[in-house]
Every structure is written in C-alpha cells, then in structure tokens.
Design a protein around this motif. Structure first.
Motif, PDB file in Angstrom:
ATOM      1  N   UNK A  24     -71.641   1.371  31.721  1.00  0.00           N
ATOM      2  CA  UNK A  24     -70.656   2.438  31.519  1.00  0.00           C
ATOM      3  C   UNK A  24     -70.937   3.215  30.235  1.00  0.00           C
ATOM      4  N   UNK A  25     -71.214   2.506  29.148  1.00  0.00           N
ATOM      5  CA  UNK A  25     -71.301   3.187  27.853  1.00  0.00           C
ATOM      6  C   UNK A  25     -72.682   3.740  27.532  1.00  0.00           C
ATOM      7  N   UNK A  26     -73.737   3.197  28.114  1.00  0.00           N
ATOM      8  CA  UNK A  26     -75.077   3.655  27.717  1.00  0.00           C
ATOM      9  C   UNK A  26     -75.292   5.127  28.039  1.00  0.00           C
ATOM     10  N   UNK A  27     -74.654   5.641  29.100  1.00  0.00           N
ATOM     11  CA  UNK A  27     -74.790   7.043  29.444  1.00  0.00           C
ATOM     12  C   UNK A  27     -74.120   7.941  28.407  1.00  0.00           C
ATOM     13  N   UNK A 120     -63.783   6.098  23.777  1.00  0.00           N
ATOM     14  CA  UNK A 120     -63.032   4.856  23.572  1.00  0.00           C
ATOM     15  C   UNK A 120     -62.995   4.082  24.881  1.00  0.00           C
ATOM     16  N   UNK A 121     -63.476   2.846  24.852  1.00  0.00           N
ATOM     17  CA  UNK A 121     -63.509   1.989  26.037  1.00  0.00           C
ATOM     18  C   UNK A 121     -62.454   0.909  25.895  1.00  0.00           C
ATOM     19  N   UNK A 122     -61.527   0.864  26.863  1.00  0.00           N
ATOM     20  CA  UNK A 122     -60.418  -0.098  26.867  1.00  0.00           C
ATOM     21  C   UNK A 122     -60.576  -1.022  28.068  1.00  0.00           C
ATOM     22  N   UNK A 123     -60.573  -2.316  27.819  1.00  0.00           N
ATOM     23  CA  UNK A 123     -60.828  -3.304  28.875  1.00  0.00           C
ATOM     24  C   UNK A 123     -59.742  -4.374  28.855  1.00  0.00           C
ATOM     25  N   UNK A 124     -59.235  -4.720  30.042  1.00  0.00           N
ATOM     26  CA  UNK A 124     -58.227  -5.764  30.156  1.00  0.00           C
ATOM     27  C   UNK A 124     -58.317  -6.458  31.498  1.00  0.00           C
ATOM     28  N   UNK A 158     -63.574   8.051  32.889  1.00  0.00           N
ATOM     29  CA  UNK A 158     -64.049   7.148  33.931  1.00  0.00           C
ATOM     30  C   UNK A 158     -63.170   5.910  33.940  1.00  0.00           C
ATOM     31  N   UNK A 159     -62.992   5.314  35.096  1.00  0.00           N
ATOM     32  CA  UNK A 159     -62.230   4.078  35.189  1.00  0.00           C
ATOM     33  C   UNK A 159     -62.760   3.245  36.343  1.00  0.00           C
ATOM     34  N   UNK A 209     -61.152   1.400  31.285  1.00  0.00           N
ATOM     35  CA  UNK A 209     -60.922   2.837  31.194  1.00  0.00           C
ATOM     36  C   UNK A 209     -61.775   3.391  30.061  1.00  0.00           C
ATOM     37  N   UNK A 210     -62.482   4.486  30.326  1.00  0.00           N
ATOM     38  CA  UNK A 210     -63.260   5.162  29.302  1.00  0.00           C
ATOM     39  C   UNK A 210     -62.595   6.496  29.004  1.00  0.00           C
TER      40      UNK A 210
END
Length: 215
Positions: A24-27, A120-124, A158-159, A209-210
């Motif tokens: 998700x984040x490398x792009x 900002x990447x939020x993970x739960x 993105x999610x 969620x990004x």
C-alpha cells in the motif's frame, strides 16, 4: 507484553499484514522522505518497511520505555524515542508518511506533522479479528466495531480489508493472548481452558485506511 509481541512477530503471525501494508505505502513513497511509526511498540513494522525501502529516514515513537529499548536494540539505524502520540516531538510539516498500526493518536497532531502532500496510514482490527479466541473467552462474543472512513482535514485515498487464517501451536497461542487485551479480558476459567489447547486456527482480520493531508 513486549516480549510476547516480539515472539508473535518472530513467528510470522503478522507478516502477511506487514506485506500488505508495504504494498500500500510503497507506491506513495517515490522519493526519500521521513517515515514515522506512531505507537511503534518493539518496532516490527518500521523494521519491516526499512528493510525493503532503505532510502527513507525512519522514526518510531511509543509511550513504553521497555518497547523502545527493545526496538532500538533490533535496529540502530531507525531513530526511536519514548513519547506520547498526543504530543509528537517532531517539527511541523516534516513527515512524509505517518503510520498508526493498532495504536491511539491525536488527529490534530497528525495534520501538524505531515508535509503538504503527506500520507497517513491507519490500521486496526476488522470485525472478525481473532474471532475464535473471542468465542472461547466470552459467553456472547461481539465483533469489533467498524473503523472510521472519514478524517477531518484529510482525504481518503485508499482503503481495504485483509483476512487470513493462522494455525497456532500452544506456544504461539500463549504469546498471542499475552500480547493482546485477552490477557486480562473474558472469563478467567475459559482462558485457563483455552491456554491448554495444543492447536487452534484463528482468523486474522484487519482494516486499513490511507489518508492524504488536505492543505
């Protein structure tokens, strides 16, 4: 708890999630930037990203001194510090990517520290995360509540959700429970019986969620 978290990460229980988040984040990290792992714990995710994207500068913060000591011993390149996610000790607009993986934070602080085009990447946990453990510990288990899809002064880029089963042996089960709130929640008698099991397949389920900072 810190030792238990390190053990479950070394066992690869969360590795599929780390790989998904990396995709998700490398792009979004095409040029070198500062990456901040908020609530980094013993540093598993910051180390994972650093190993695969070493051109960026990585930082991690956590309120636990024991966690930061463990993280710093595992990687001397990443800069770790003991600090609150509600008073983040970094300059404004200095972070290109902030990650918050199973940790609390302050939305205003997130907006302050991110650069103009910062993410900002939020993970739960997803609703059925570790559902088999919840069924074993509670008479009437309930799923996790859905996570937010809107964040003030941020745009959702993105999610997604990611689910996979993991077959735990007894040692892994012991560590997983010790590393989560299940160590002190649920029925005590049921926990004793659960910890005696030699094997159990659990559902690993996550939502992410990004977001992108809105100028």
């Amino acid at each position: 708890m810190i030792q238990a978290r390190r053990a479950i990460h070394e066992a690869g229980i969360y590795k599929p999630l780390a790989a998904t988040l990396y995709d998700v984040i490398r792009e979004r990290l095409q040029t070198p930037t500062n990456v901040l792992d908020i609530g980094c714990g013993e540093g598993y995710y910051s180390r994972y990203f650093h190993e695969r994207m070493p051109s960026h500068q990585y930082f991690g913060l956590d309120i636990s001194k024991a966690a930061i000591k463990t993280a710093a011993k595992q990687n001397t390149t990443i800069q770790y510090t003991v600090a609150s996610a509600f008073r983040i000790p970094v300059e404004s607009a200095s972070v290109g990517l902030a990650t918050r993986i199973f940790a609390p934070s302050d939305d205003g602080e997130l907006h302050r520290i991110l650069s103009r085009d910062g993410h900002y990447l939020e993970v739960g946990p997803a609703p059925n995360h570790l559902w088999e453990l919840r069924k074993a510990l509670y008479d009437e288990p309930t799923p996790h509540a859905p996570h937010r899809v809107a964040l003030n002064r941020f745009d959702l880029v993105q999610q997604g959700q990611y689910h996979y089963p993991f077959d735990l042996n007894n040692d892994q089960l012991q560590h997983l429970i010790a590393a989560t709130p299940f160590a002190h929640k649920g029925h005590r008698e049921k926990r004793v019986l659960l910890l005696q099991r030699n094997q159990i397949v659990v559902t690993m389920a996550f939502e992410w969620r990004l977001f992108k900072k809105r100028p």
